[in-house]
Structures are given as structure tokens and as C-alpha cells.
Design a protein around this motif. Structure first.
Motif, PDB file in Angstrom:
ATOM      1  N   ARG A 156       0.809  -1.198  -0.087  1.00 17.54           N
ATOM      2  CA  ARG A 156      -0.056   0.086  -0.100  1.00 17.54           C
ATOM      3  C   ARG A 156       0.791   1.382   0.024  1.00 17.54           C
ATOM      4  O   ARG A 156       0.552   1.946  -0.819  1.00 17.54           O
ATOM      5  CB  ARG A 156      -0.936  -0.022   1.181  1.00 17.54           C
ATOM      6  CG  ARG A 156      -2.037  -1.090   0.946  1.00 17.54           C
ATOM      7  CD  ARG A 156      -2.820  -1.013   2.373  1.00 17.54           C
ATOM      8  NE  ARG A 156      -4.015  -2.008   2.123  1.00 17.54           N
ATOM      9  CZ  ARG A 156      -4.761  -2.123   3.170  1.00 17.54           C
ATOM     10  NH1 ARG A 156      -4.483  -1.865   4.554  1.00 17.54           N
ATOM     11  NH2 ARG A 156      -5.907  -2.956   3.090  1.00 17.54           N
ATOM     12  N   ARG A 159       2.579   1.787  -3.546  1.00 14.57           N
ATOM     13  CA  ARG A 159       1.635   2.255  -4.558  1.00 14.57           C
ATOM     14  C   ARG A 159       1.254   3.755  -4.001  1.00 14.57           C
ATOM     15  O   ARG A 159       1.274   4.588  -5.008  1.00 14.57           O
ATOM     16  CB  ARG A 159       0.372   1.429  -4.224  1.00 14.57           C
ATOM     17  CG  ARG A 159       0.717   0.103  -5.138  1.00 14.57           C
ATOM     18  CD  ARG A 159      -0.690  -0.701  -5.249  1.00 14.57           C
ATOM     19  NE  ARG A 159      -0.531  -1.882  -5.642  1.00 14.57           N
ATOM     20  CZ  ARG A 159      -0.788  -3.007  -5.318  1.00 14.57           C
ATOM     21  NH1 ARG A 159      -1.243  -3.078  -4.053  1.00 14.57           N
ATOM     22  NH2 ARG A 159      -0.777  -4.059  -6.067  1.00 14.57           N
ATOM     23  N   GLY A 177      -7.888  -0.357 -11.030  1.00 17.89           N
ATOM     24  CA  GLY A 177      -8.319  -1.450 -10.741  1.00 17.89           C
ATOM     25  C   GLY A 177      -9.566  -1.860 -10.226  1.00 17.89           C
ATOM     26  O   GLY A 177     -10.514  -0.930 -10.384  1.00 17.89           O
ATOM     27  N   GLU A 178     -10.066  -2.852  -9.617  1.00 13.23           N
ATOM     28  CA  GLU A 178     -11.410  -3.232  -9.180  1.00 13.23           C
ATOM     29  C   GLU A 178     -11.867  -2.249  -8.114  1.00 13.23           C
ATOM     30  O   GLU A 178     -12.849  -2.072  -7.687  1.00 13.23           O
ATOM     31  CB  GLU A 178     -11.495  -4.579  -8.841  1.00 13.23           C
ATOM     32  CG  GLU A 178     -11.536  -5.791  -9.892  1.00 13.23           C
ATOM     33  CD  GLU A 178     -11.809  -7.037  -9.533  1.00 13.23           C
ATOM     34  OE1 GLU A 178     -11.499  -7.421  -8.364  1.00 13.23           O
ATOM     35  OE2 GLU A 178     -12.039  -7.837 -10.323  1.00 13.23           O
ATOM     36  N   ASP A 179     -10.620  -1.824  -7.292  1.00 14.26           N
ATOM     37  CA  ASP A 179     -10.987  -0.850  -6.179  1.00 14.26           C
ATOM     38  C   ASP A 179     -11.143   0.691  -6.657  1.00 14.26           C
ATOM     39  O   ASP A 179     -11.168   1.299  -5.799  1.00 14.26           O
ATOM     40  CB  ASP A 179      -9.901  -1.131  -5.325  1.00 14.26           C
ATOM     41  CG  ASP A 179      -8.472  -1.018  -5.982  1.00 14.26           C
ATOM     42  OD1 ASP A 179      -8.330  -0.502  -7.055  1.00 14.26           O
ATOM     43  OD2 ASP A 179      -7.380  -0.856  -5.051  1.00 14.26           O
ATOM     44  N   GLY A 180     -11.010   0.853  -8.094  1.00 14.36           N
ATOM     45  CA  GLY A 180     -10.919   2.214  -8.731  1.00 14.36           C
ATOM     46  C   GLY A 180      -9.713   3.040  -8.411  1.00 14.36           C
ATOM     47  O   GLY A 180      -9.913   3.956  -8.977  1.00 14.36           O
ATOM     48  N   GLN A 181      -8.521   2.373  -7.855  1.00 17.51           N
ATOM     49  CA  GLN A 181      -7.326   2.986  -7.740  1.00 17.51           C
ATOM     50  C   GLN A 181      -6.578   2.780  -9.083  1.00 17.51           C
ATOM     51  O   GLN A 181      -6.702   1.436  -9.681  1.00 17.51           O
ATOM     52  CB  GLN A 181      -6.649   2.445  -6.611  1.00 17.51           C
ATOM     53  CG  GLN A 181      -7.395   3.064  -5.382  1.00 17.51           C
ATOM     54  CD  GLN A 181      -7.486   4.396  -5.295  1.00 17.51           C
ATOM     55  OE1 GLN A 181      -6.548   5.222  -5.229  1.00 17.51           O
ATOM     56  NE2 GLN A 181      -8.652   4.848  -4.764  1.00 17.51           N
ATOM     57  N   PHE A 183      -3.982   0.989 -11.265  1.00 18.25           N
ATOM     58  CA  PHE A 183      -3.551  -0.176 -11.175  1.00 18.25           C
ATOM     59  C   PHE A 183      -1.880  -0.325 -11.289  1.00 18.25           C
ATOM     60  O   PHE A 183      -1.389  -0.048 -12.589  1.00 18.25           O
ATOM     61  CB  PHE A 183      -4.054  -1.408 -12.210  1.00 18.25           C
ATOM     62  CG  PHE A 183      -3.657  -2.464 -12.188  1.00 18.25           C
ATOM     63  CD1 PHE A 183      -4.233  -3.538 -11.291  1.00 18.25           C
ATOM     64  CD2 PHE A 183      -2.515  -3.136 -12.964  1.00 18.25           C
ATOM     65  CE1 PHE A 183      -3.804  -4.687 -10.907  1.00 18.25           C
ATOM     66  CE2 PHE A 183      -2.140  -4.333 -12.654  1.00 18.25           C
ATOM     67  CZ  PHE A 183      -2.880  -5.399 -11.698  1.00 18.25           C
TER      68      PHE A 183
END
Length: 237
Positions: A156, A159, A177-181, A183
Motif C-alpha cells: 500500500r 503504491r 483496478g477493481e478498487d477504482g485505484q 493499477f
């Protein structure tokens, strides 16, 4: 597999442990990861082959290399095939391999995937008159892989420090990504398999292309050196 012993005194369990260790090293070599034969030899002597000497284990690995060559498979670079192996030993090693059908198939596949020639030929490629049918229901294969426990907070933070920008090519992350952050993949500059640490001083956030470049490209060493030069938090290990 039972534990009966052949005339050479090696039980089936000992032979299978030797083959498993060989396959582990083979898998590492095929993926471009470093390993030490002496370390694997020591692990065997501290574990399932605690009654065997280092030299006898070394010779057993050469036996396995010889079987690989007989089967037309690419052997481990560091183990030269032994000569004058008894037919009984060859048969027992082949039986151990045959008991791992998925992995055995993977070995055949990796051996068949020869590198393509670098130079282009002037011979035109023939056109396909019949469309390949492919496989409707691909069968599952058993494979061997190694993984390491990793600190979630390190990933974390790396990134976060990258702030959505690849630290290799300085370009924005290619997608969210799937978390909206953004990638980005966390890469350990000195690989964990090479005893690298899981710390921010040994980790960078890379786009998938740069990540693969660190592992597979012809200039991966020079590219890695560039990471040390441009990213101040990195420390050589």
C-alpha cells in the motif's frame, strides 16, 4: 507410493523427495529465478534424505538429468547426466514422474516451446486452409509454484508513494483496478527468491509492461540499474 527399497538402498519416498527437489529447481530455472544447488542439497539432508550424503544426493540429481535427456526434456543446467545408470533406477524415476501427470505435461510443454529465431526468413508463411479447432474443454494441469508471504502495508505504501505513476516508465497507470485505484504492480528489485527483503527500500510500483521487463526482457539488468538510480528510497541488498 510405498516405501519399499530397491537394491541400491533408496526407498520410494527418498527417490520421490529427490525428484520433487529436482522439479522445484527446474521450475525456478525455467522462470528465470536464481537458486543454489547446495542449499537444496542441504534441505534434503536436513529433511527426508537425512541418511544420505551430499555426494549421493548430487549423483541422484545427475540420474534424474539423465532420465530427462532420455525423454527429450530440457534438464537443469547445473546437473550433468550420469553415465551407465541401471535400468531399474531409470524405471523408478520415470514412475515417479508418471505419477505427476499434470506437471509432467507442463515439462513437455516448456521443453517444446523453443525460442523463435531472431532473423526473419524470406520464405512466405503458408496460409491456413482449415481454421484450427482448438480445445473445447481444456483439461486442468497440476503445476508447482513458489510464493512468499508479503506485508500488505508495504504494498500500500509503495503504491501511495508512486501516486498513480509507474516508477519505471514515468507514465500513468494503464487502467484503474477493481478498487477504482490506479493499477500498478509492486515489484521487488532484489527478488524474494534471491533473499530480497519485503520493504519499501526494495520495492517499486510498476505498470504491467515494466514489471515484465524486469523479469523477462533482454535489458532487464540495465533497466533494474536505472531504477536504483532514479528512485531515491531504494537501497541495494
Amino acid at each position: 507410493m510405498d516405501t519399499k527399497k530397491a537394491s541400491n538402498g533408496w526407498s520410494d519416498e527418498e527417490l520421490e523427495a529427490s525428484v520433487d527437489a529436482y522439479l522445484k529447481m527446474w521450475t525456478l530455472e525455467q522462470s528465470g529465478q536464481a537458486f543454489k544447488k547446495s542449499a537444496e542439497n542441504r534441505l534434503l539432508r536436513e529433511g527426508p534424505l537425512n541418511l544420505r550424503s551430499a555426494s549421493s544426493i548430487e549423483y541422484r540429481m545427475q540420474n534424474i538429468s539423465a532420465v530427462f535427456e532420455q525423454l527429450g526434456l530440457r534438464r537443469i543446467t547445473g546437473y550433468m547426466p550420469a553415465k551407465n545408470i541401471g535400468a531399474g533406477v531409470i524405471e523408478r524415476i520415470r514412475k515417479v514422474l508418471d505419477a505427476k501427470p499434470g506437471l509432467y505435461a507442463e515439462i513437455h510443454k516448456a521443453t517444446a516451446d523453443k525460442p523463435l529465431p531472431r532473423k526473419r526468413t524470406t520464405v512466405p508463411m503458408p496460409s491456413l486452409e482449415i481454421e484450427p479447432q482448438g480445445i473445447l474443454n481444456p483439461r486442468q494441469l497440476f503445476t508447482v509454484s513458489l510464493s512468499y508471504a508479503r506485508a500488505l502495508h508495504v504494498r500500500r505504501l509503495v503504491r501511495l508513494l508512486a501516486n498513480g505513476i509507474c516508477e519505471g516508465c514515468d507514465q500513468p497507470a494503464p487502467f484503474a483496478g477493481e478498487d477504482g485505484q490506479p493499477f500498478l504492480e509492486v515489484h521487488h528489485v532484489k527478488h524474494l527468491a534471491q533473499k530480497g527483503s519485503d520493504r519499501t527500500t526494495n520495492a517499486v510500483a510498476l505498470c504491467p509492461n515494466c514489471h515484465q521487463r524486469c523479469h523477462r526482457s533482454s535489458d532487464r539488468d540495465a533497466f533494474t540499474e536505472g531504477l536504483y538510480s532514479k528512485i531515491g528510497r531504494l537501497a541495494r541488498e
